[in-house]
Design a protein around this motif. Structure first.
Motif, mmCIF file in Angstrom:
data_model
loop_
_atom_site.group_PDB
_atom_site.id
_atom_site.type_symbol
_atom_site.label_atom_id
_atom_site.label_comp_id
_atom_site.label_asym_id
_atom_site.label_seq_id
_atom_site.Cartn_x
_atom_site.Cartn_y
_atom_site.Cartn_z
ATOM 1 N N UNK A 71 26.142 39.343 28.772
ATOM 2 C CA UNK A 71 26.465 37.931 28.540
ATOM 3 C C UNK A 71 25.289 37.011 28.851
ATOM 4 N N UNK A 72 24.649 37.200 29.999
ATOM 5 C CA UNK A 72 23.533 36.313 30.375
ATOM 6 C C UNK A 72 22.409 36.373 29.355
ATOM 7 N N UNK A 73 22.114 37.550 28.862
ATOM 8 C CA UNK A 73 21.039 37.708 27.883
ATOM 9 C C UNK A 73 21.383 36.995 26.580
ATOM 10 N N UNK A 74 22.621 37.169 26.100
ATOM 11 C CA UNK A 74 23.026 36.515 24.855
ATOM 12 C C UNK A 74 23.087 34.995 25.019
ATOM 13 N N UNK A 75 23.563 34.522 26.168
ATOM 14 C CA UNK A 75 23.617 33.079 26.392
ATOM 15 C C UNK A 75 22.214 32.485 26.517
ATOM 16 N N UNK A 76 21.296 33.228 27.082
ATOM 17 C CA UNK A 76 19.909 32.777 27.152
ATOM 18 C C UNK A 76 19.329 32.627 25.748
ATOM 19 N N UNK A 77 19.606 33.602 24.890
ATOM 20 C CA UNK A 77 19.150 33.524 23.496
ATOM 21 C C UNK A 77 19.762 32.321 22.785
ATOM 22 N N UNK A 78 21.069 32.080 23.012
ATOM 23 C CA UNK A 78 21.743 30.936 22.393
ATOM 24 C C UNK A 78 21.133 29.625 22.877
ATOM 25 N N UNK A 79 20.876 29.531 24.165
ATOM 26 C CA UNK A 79 20.279 28.316 24.741
ATOM 27 C C UNK A 79 18.908 28.044 24.129
ATOM 28 N N UNK A 80 18.094 29.085 23.965
ATOM 29 C CA UNK A 80 16.778 28.928 23.344
ATOM 30 C C UNK A 80 16.928 28.442 21.904
ATOM 31 N N UNK A 81 17.874 29.040 21.185
ATOM 32 C CA UNK A 81 18.081 28.649 19.786
ATOM 33 C C UNK A 81 18.528 27.194 19.683
ATOM 34 N N UNK A 82 19.428 26.770 20.558
ATOM 35 C CA UNK A 82 19.912 25.387 20.539
ATOM 36 C C UNK A 82 18.761 24.398 20.717
ATOM 37 N N UNK A 83 17.863 24.707 21.624
ATOM 38 C CA UNK A 83 16.809 23.753 21.973
ATOM 39 C C UNK A 83 15.500 23.969 21.220
ATOM 40 N N UNK A 84 15.321 25.148 20.619
ATOM 41 C CA UNK A 84 14.094 25.441 19.862
ATOM 42 C C UNK A 84 14.421 26.477 18.788
ATOM 43 N N UNK A 85 15.087 26.041 17.701
ATOM 44 C CA UNK A 85 15.736 26.999 16.795
ATOM 45 C C UNK A 85 14.814 27.895 15.979
ATOM 46 N N UNK A 86 13.622 27.460 15.650
ATOM 47 C CA UNK A 86 12.683 28.301 14.902
ATOM 48 C C UNK A 86 13.228 28.739 13.540
ATOM 49 N N UNK A 87 13.972 27.865 12.879
ATOM 50 C CA UNK A 87 14.341 28.116 11.482
ATOM 51 C C UNK A 87 14.350 26.767 10.769
#
Length: 364
Positions: free
Chosen positions: A166-182
């Motif tokens: 869970x922590x790893x997936x939420x970290x990825x989601x948080x990064x995407x929210x703030x720096x989506x790279x798409x």
């Protein structure tokens, strides 16, 4: 369907996951409608912050309704006005409302992040409601599953990722929210973000509600809307079986196109309703303010009408405090408005409760 915990893909999605031509028309229409709603809010006759209280409470009612809580907007407003005893169902709605407000306030100093999610979750699970004993403010450390009431993990419709991931997936989601790279539109991104949050299902309880609060917070943080007041719970609750099915299809069929299309259609549906609501409320505000001012020759009447739009179910005490008018003056004004059928009361001699049905009928 699901016998083992699901393993989501990290964000951003691969280029092969979305065919934007499948929802291009809806994306253009959704952006147009949201922009139209924002312009209307900026130019509304009624100060837009006055409507925020009942509109946010209605969002709280609709979002908790998806989870099976049966409470009406009137009941919640009566509890808020201290004219009805509280209960756990109403408290769930009020917790959602306070979590939403907390999230709005915290956005000024926090990004959308694990810390923000956990703070809102503590508020959501407070005051001894259902789930209050299920690790408020903490990501889950045990396996959970989703399905019809009474189902087991063997018969669940969805089993979220294993707890140690869970922590790893939420970290990825948080990064995407703030720096989506798409290069996706923000309305498409929030469709993906909401689905990914629900797929990770980071808390033991309250994931749907936190995930729906995330929608206006994200759009506000990206300046798509001027205030975090665009809520989708009503549109999603209307088609909740589609909502759950299309979410599951992103997981087990990889069908993100249908999910994004559904999400954009929900935005269009809700924006259209919001636009109608603002136009109707503008007319109502002009009309009832004019009538009230013709009945009561006082500069305090506008303050009273503004307060009634903010709290359409109220007592003398609650409305006088909101309007900053003495209770004696308030009582006199309300008597005149009731005699002329602008407002109605329950008729009690003491602790009388008043109802502004002209507005309630539009909000419900």
């Amino acid at each position: 369907m699901a016998q083992v915990p699901f393993t989501p893909e990290n964000l951003p999605l691969g280029n092969d996951r979305l065919n934007q031509l499948m929802f291009l028309h809806e994306l253009i229409e959704a952006n147009k409608k949201v922009a139209q709603y924002q312009v209307l809010l900026q130019n509304t006759k009624l100060p837009s912050h006055l409507l925020l209280n009942p509109v946010m409470l209605n969002e709280a009612v609709q979002s908790t309704k998806i989870e099976g809580t049966q409470v009406t907007l009137d009941e919640v407003l009566e509890v808020e006005a201290h004219s009805r005893k509280n209960n756990k169902d109403v408290q769930e709605v009020l917790n959602y409302y306070h979590a939403l407000r907390d999230g709005m306030d915290r956005l000024s100093i926090l990004p959308i992040s694990t810390r923000l999610f956990k703070e809102m979750h503590i508020t959501l699970m407070s005051n001894n409601v259902r789930g209050s004993n299920r690790s408020p403010g903490e990501y889950r450390t045990i396996q959970n599953f989703i399905g019809p009431e009474g189902c087991t993990i063997e018969t669940a419709t969805y089993i979220p990722p294993q707890p140690h991931l869970v922590n790893s997936y939420m970290n990825n989601l948080e990064i995407y929210i703030n720096n989506p790279q798409d290069d996706l539109d923000e309305l498409v991104r929030i469709a993906i973000i909401h689905a990914q949050f629900e797929t990770i299902h980071p808390f033991l309880d309250g994931n749907g509600r936190i995930g729906r609060i995330l929608i206006p917070l994200y759009l506000y943080s990206k300046k798509v809307i001027d205030y975090p007041n665009f809520f989708l719970s009503e549109a999603l609750e209307r088609d909740k079986h589609k909502y759950y099915r299309y979410l599951n299809d992103t997981r087990y069929k990889g069908d993100w196109n249908q999910w994004v299309l559904f999400f954009l259609e929900a935005i269009i549906l809700q924006a259209d309703k919001n636009i109608r609501l603002i136009n109707e409320i503008n007319k109502l505000y002009d009309h009832d303010l004019d009538v009230a001012q013709s009945l009561i020759n006082s500069s305090g009447v506008k303050k009273l009408i503004d307060a009634v739009f903010q709290k359409p179910i109220f007592t003398v005490h609650t409305i006088s405090s909101t309007a900053d008018i003495s209770e004696a003056t308030c009582r006199r004004y309300l008597s005149i408005l009731e005699a002329n059928r602008i407002i109605f009361s329950d008729g009690k001699q003491r602790f009388k409760t008043y109802y502004y049905y002209n507005l309630l009928d539009k909000l419900r």
